[in-house]
Motif scaffolding. Structure first.
Motif, mmCIF file in Angstrom:
data_model
loop_
_atom_site.group_PDB
_atom_site.id
_atom_site.type_symbol
_atom_site.label_atom_id
_atom_site.label_comp_id
_atom_site.label_asym_id
_atom_site.label_seq_id
_atom_site.Cartn_x
_atom_site.Cartn_y
_atom_site.Cartn_z
ATOM 1 N N UNK A 12 0.604 -1.255 -0.451
ATOM 2 C CA UNK A 12 -0.098 0.053 0.187
ATOM 3 C C UNK A 12 1.226 1.054 0.089
ATOM 4 N N UNK A 13 2.056 0.840 0.755
ATOM 5 C CA UNK A 13 3.000 2.462 0.645
ATOM 6 C C UNK A 13 3.608 2.913 -0.564
ATOM 7 N N UNK A 14 3.581 1.402 -1.086
ATOM 8 C CA UNK A 14 3.764 1.958 -2.427
ATOM 9 C C UNK A 14 3.205 1.660 -3.430
ATOM 10 N N UNK A 15 2.205 1.917 -3.273
ATOM 11 C CA UNK A 15 0.983 2.680 -4.101
ATOM 12 C C UNK A 15 0.152 4.005 -3.757
ATOM 13 N N UNK A 18 3.981 5.766 -5.538
ATOM 14 C CA UNK A 18 3.988 5.937 -7.165
ATOM 15 C C UNK A 18 2.750 6.581 -7.681
ATOM 16 N N UNK A 19 2.161 6.712 -6.326
ATOM 17 C CA UNK A 19 0.472 7.907 -6.453
ATOM 18 C C UNK A 19 0.835 9.292 -6.539
ATOM 19 N N UNK A 20 2.136 9.197 -4.874
ATOM 20 C CA UNK A 20 2.603 10.849 -5.297
ATOM 21 C C UNK A 20 4.071 11.429 -6.455
ATOM 22 N N UNK A 21 4.130 10.095 -7.032
ATOM 23 C CA UNK A 21 5.218 10.406 -8.152
ATOM 24 C C UNK A 21 4.388 11.041 -9.743
ATOM 25 N N UNK A 23 1.754 12.129 -9.209
ATOM 26 C CA UNK A 23 1.052 13.563 -9.400
ATOM 27 C C UNK A 23 2.014 14.502 -9.629
ATOM 28 N N UNK A 24 3.464 14.597 -9.180
ATOM 29 C CA UNK A 24 4.510 15.339 -8.917
ATOM 30 C C UNK A 24 4.282 15.339 -10.714
ATOM 31 N N UNK A 25 4.711 14.744 -11.568
ATOM 32 C CA UNK A 25 4.846 14.548 -12.503
ATOM 33 C C UNK A 25 3.613 15.164 -13.460
ATOM 34 N N UNK A 26 2.325 15.212 -12.674
ATOM 35 C CA UNK A 26 1.589 15.620 -13.662
ATOM 36 C C UNK A 26 1.014 17.262 -12.970
ATOM 37 N N UNK A 27 1.564 17.908 -11.758
ATOM 38 C CA UNK A 27 1.517 18.719 -11.662
ATOM 39 C C UNK A 27 3.164 19.772 -12.860
ATOM 40 N N UNK A 28 4.059 19.266 -12.577
ATOM 41 C CA UNK A 28 4.846 19.715 -14.017
ATOM 42 C C UNK A 28 3.975 19.710 -15.198
ATOM 43 N N UNK A 29 3.544 18.605 -14.956
ATOM 44 C CA UNK A 29 3.587 19.102 -16.953
ATOM 45 C C UNK A 29 2.113 19.873 -17.658
ATOM 46 N N UNK A 30 1.442 20.142 -15.852
ATOM 47 C CA UNK A 30 0.580 21.237 -16.056
ATOM 48 C C UNK A 30 0.976 22.761 -15.364
ATOM 49 N N UNK A 31 1.893 22.755 -15.610
ATOM 50 C CA UNK A 31 3.513 24.489 -15.657
ATOM 51 C C UNK A 31 2.592 24.734 -14.360
ATOM 52 N N UNK A 39 0.014 17.681 -3.713
ATOM 53 C CA UNK A 39 -0.441 16.942 -3.308
ATOM 54 C C UNK A 39 0.124 14.820 -3.849
ATOM 55 N N UNK A 40 0.859 15.211 -4.695
ATOM 56 C CA UNK A 40 2.390 14.321 -4.515
ATOM 57 C C UNK A 40 3.179 14.513 -3.351
ATOM 58 N N UNK A 41 3.168 15.554 -3.103
ATOM 59 C CA UNK A 41 4.489 15.759 -2.287
ATOM 60 C C UNK A 41 3.837 14.943 -1.006
ATOM 61 N N UNK A 42 2.456 15.514 -0.478
ATOM 62 C CA UNK A 42 1.792 14.916 0.635
ATOM 63 C C UNK A 42 1.671 12.942 0.250
ATOM 64 N N UNK A 43 0.936 12.392 -0.397
ATOM 65 C CA UNK A 43 0.924 11.293 -0.925
ATOM 66 C C UNK A 43 2.330 10.462 -0.768
#
Length: 139
Positions: A12-15, A18-21, A23-31, A39-43
């Motif tokens: 569950x921790x790996x999930x 992974x979700x945090x990663x 979200x981080x990639x999505x946050x960078x892609x969304x400028x 949310x990526x950092x918290x996850x």
């Protein structure tokens, strides 16, 4: 795919990580979207805590050699929450490299073993100078 070395809670921790990663990639892609980066950092932090446990997580971030990276990571998270997303992400990225820089050689060695793209990753790792040879291991 068997993962016998991970308990159910660690999976569950790996999930969460992974979700945090993602979200981080999505946050960078969304400028550098502030909400996605936060949310990526918290996850990621929740996942890391679930994987290695609360005491080991606290000890990891409180190590004397890692205090600079810890301050940069949490300072970047604070800047992201204060709406300075780009600067906060760059500060946080610096902290991540300080905190997890020891694992880059291990990750590069693992990436070489990926079936289809592993040889190309190996060439890039060799050119970047991140390769791990037996003589450079600390043991």
């Amino acid at each position: 795919m068997p993962t016998m070395w991970l308990s159910d809670s660690q999976k569950i921790g790996v999930a969460f990580c992974s979700g945090g990663g993602f979200f981080l990639i999505g946050g960078v892609i969304m400028f550098f979207d502030r909400a996605m980066l936060a949310m990526g950092n918290i996850l990621f932090l929740i996942g890391l805590t679930i994987i290695i446990g609360p005491q080991k997580t606290a000890l990891f971030f409180a190590r004397r050699q890692k205090l600079k990276g810890t301050a940069a990571f949490f300072g970047g998270l604070f800047l992201i929450l204060m709406r300075w997303a780009l600067i906060g992400f760059l500060v946080e990225l610096y902290g991540i490299f300080i905190l997890f820089g020891d694992f880059l050689g291990t990750i590069a060695g693992f990436a070489r073993n990926i079936p289809v793209i592993g040889p190309w990753i190996g060439v890039l790792v060799d050119r970047a100078g991140m390769s791990v040879r037996g003589s450079e291991l600390p043991v």
